[in-house]
Design an enzyme around this catalytic site. Structure first.
Site, short mmCIF file in Angstrom:
data_model
loop_
_atom_site.label_atom_id
_atom_site.label_comp_id
_atom_site.label_asym_id
_atom_site.label_seq_id
_atom_site.Cartn_x
_atom_site.Cartn_y
_atom_site.Cartn_z
N ARG A 85 0.57 -1.50 0.23
CA ARG A 85 0.27 0.05 -0.25
C ARG A 85 0.96 1.51 0.24
O ARG A 85 0.26 2.13 -0.55
CB ARG A 85 -0.65 0.15 0.80
CG ARG A 85 -2.32 -0.41 1.10
CD ARG A 85 -2.36 -0.51 2.96
NE ARG A 85 -1.67 -2.15 2.93
CZ ARG A 85 -2.14 -3.56 2.53
NH1 ARG A 85 -3.22 -3.27 1.89
NH2 ARG A 85 -1.29 -4.88 2.21
N THR A 86 1.76 1.67 0.91
CA THR A 86 2.23 3.11 0.78
C THR A 86 3.10 2.51 -0.39
O THR A 86 3.11 3.81 -0.44
CB THR A 86 3.58 2.40 2.37
OG1 THR A 86 2.83 2.04 3.58
CG2 THR A 86 3.83 3.61 2.41
N LYS A 114 28.05 -3.71 -2.50
CA LYS A 114 28.84 -3.85 -3.13
C LYS A 114 29.74 -2.60 -1.34
O LYS A 114 31.52 -2.67 -1.60
CB LYS A 114 29.73 -2.89 -3.69
CG LYS A 114 28.80 -3.53 -5.27
CD LYS A 114 29.43 -2.82 -6.70
CE LYS A 114 28.25 -2.80 -7.30
NZ LYS A 114 28.21 -1.58 -8.33
N ARG A 135 11.36 4.47 2.87
CA ARG A 135 11.45 2.75 3.94
C ARG A 135 11.82 2.15 4.22
O ARG A 135 13.23 1.59 3.67
CB ARG A 135 9.41 2.04 3.47
CG ARG A 135 9.60 0.54 4.74
CD ARG A 135 8.47 -0.02 4.42
NE ARG A 135 7.36 0.64 4.47
CZ ARG A 135 6.00 0.70 4.97
NH1 ARG A 135 6.20 -1.14 4.39
NH2 ARG A 135 4.97 1.17 5.21
N HIS A 169 5.60 6.19 11.35
CA HIS A 169 4.70 5.98 9.86
C HIS A 169 4.05 7.46 9.59
O HIS A 169 3.09 6.75 9.40
CB HIS A 169 4.08 4.56 10.19
CG HIS A 169 4.31 4.24 8.62
ND1 HIS A 169 4.02 5.16 7.52
CD2 HIS A 169 3.38 3.13 7.65
CE1 HIS A 169 3.90 4.33 6.42
NE2 HIS A 169 3.09 3.31 7.22
C1 NCD Z 1 1.88 -0.82 8.36
C2 NCD Z 1 3.05 -0.77 8.16
O1 NCD Z 1 4.37 -0.97 7.21
O2 NCD Z 1 4.20 -0.48 9.32
N1 NCD Z 1 1.30 -0.88 6.88
C3 NCD Z 1 1.72 0.02 5.74
O3 NCD Z 1 2.07 0.24 5.75
N2 NCD Z 1 0.03 0.38 6.07
C4 NCD Z 1 1.29 -1.73 8.81
C5 NCD Z 1 1.72 -3.26 8.91
O4 NCD Z 1 2.70 -3.35 8.60
O5 NCD Z 1 0.96 -3.76 10.53
#
Ligand code: NCD
Length: 354
Positions: A85-86, A114, A135, A169
């Protein structure tokens, strides 16, 4: 420790209030790293911009107008932790605004394999692009990236945190608050509502980032429902205390508190953070799930949220209940991220004037 590690260690000692200033340019949001950056004004602005983006995007002319706004910019998606999703909502948010995107989704295919340092990799990404969305499995990497690019590079490129370890997040918190504000728009807003968060509160970064936003809404009450092993960490509890936000801990059964909530935010167990594989499985979480029959206990105007992915903490039979808001919440993520990017690049005025 090299000299950059030493300087970053100094930066890390700053209070969150000082960091908030560091992540700004001319008083305007530049990097989006921690949700403490989001005050009420920014939240309200993002809410309006996001609503306007989704309305404009409904027509072909509107959609083409939006694509013209950041046609001259390129974004880098650096996601070395799994994401559906993100990643997809950010990529599509960029495309809505006309930005082109490149991606690295696995550090094994970057020069880090490397032996290139994180700092050098990030400076490299900033050489080619105008925005870095990232991320990472470690809690402070997005912060380091923003610090590095602001202080060392002659090309200061904004950094957006798309999830940092078990810590924060913030853009999930933006879309969550957007969904809450939309849902309660004609019910007096989020003020004086009770927000129940359930699941792995200890390692769930979404509930941590969302909790920090509660200080912006008067009279909000928070309930944390989880077995003791997965309860919210003391730093967030202390934050709520400092801001005089009433907080109740329920560690026996979700059903004890379900009838009190106006919003119920469910999360899965974050077992990827287990130190020894499978240790989460030893905790009984059977009392912290929602089935169809439990919906009788939920207030008629309450909403159910989930950042996804879900396991069985919400039975799929609940999906058809009008109070289940999580699929809308998921799509809201794309609009809210487009709104955020437009705001960072200062094209929100044109959007509001459209
Ligand atoms: C969340 C995350 O990655 O922290 N997911 C997301 O970004 N929608 C929640 C999760 O992984 O449980």
């Amino acid at each position: 420790m090299n000299i950059q590690d030493e300087k970053f260690a100094e930066f890390e000692k700053l209070s969150n209030e000082e960091k908030v200033k560091y992540f700004q340019r001319n008083g305007h949001l530049f990097d989006m790293i921690i949700s403490q950056q989001l005050n009420r004004q920014v939240i309200d602005d993002l809410f309006k911009i996001t609503n306007q983006v989704r309305t404009i995007a409904k027509s072909k002319t509107g959609s083409i107008f939006l694509q013209g706004l950041l046609r001259h910019k390129r974004a880098m998606l650096y996601f070395t932790q799994p994401s559906s999703r993100t990643f997809l909502s950010f990529e599509n948010a960029c495309h809505i605004l006309g930005m082109r995107t490149s991606e690295i989704r696995d550090s094994r295919v970057s020069s880090e394999i490397k032996g290139e340092s994180f700092d050098d990799s990030l400076r490299t990404f900033s050489s080619y692009t105008d925005l870095i969305i990232m991320r990472h499995h470690e809690p402070n990497r997005a912060e380091r990236a923003a610090w590095l690019l602001n202080s060392y590079s002659d090309r200061a490129v904004p950094v957006i945190n798309g999830g940092s370890g078990a810590d924060q997040h913030p853009t999930q918190a933006i879309l969550d608050i957007y969904t809450l504000l939309r849902s309660f728009e004609y019910q007096g807003g989020l003020e004086h509502k009770t927000i129940l968060m359930c699941g792995d509160l200890k390692r769930g970064r979404t509930v941590r980032s969302l909790s920090y936003l509660m200080k912006n809404f008067e009279g909000v009450k928070v309930i944390y429902a989880a077995p003791p092993e997965f309860q919210m960490r003391s730093d967030v509890i202390e934050f709520l205390e400092r801001h005089k936000i009433p907080c109740t801990i329920e560690d026996k059964n979700l059903l004890n508190v379900l009838p009190k909530a106006d919003a119920i935010y469910m999360t899965r167990i974050q077992d990827e953070h287990d130190k020894v594989s499978g240790e989460s499985g030893k905790t009984d979480i059977s009392n912290f799930k929602i089935g169809k029959e439990d919906m009788n206990k939920v207030k008629p105007n309450a909403i159910i949220l989930h950042p996804f992915p879900r396991r069985d903490e919400i039975d799929v039979a609940v999906d058809s209940d009008p109070r289940a808001m999580y699929w809308h919440q998921e799509r809201n993520g794309m609009w809210a991220r487009a709104g955020l990017i437009a705001y960072i690049f200062n094209v929100h005025g044109e959007i509001m004037d459209y």
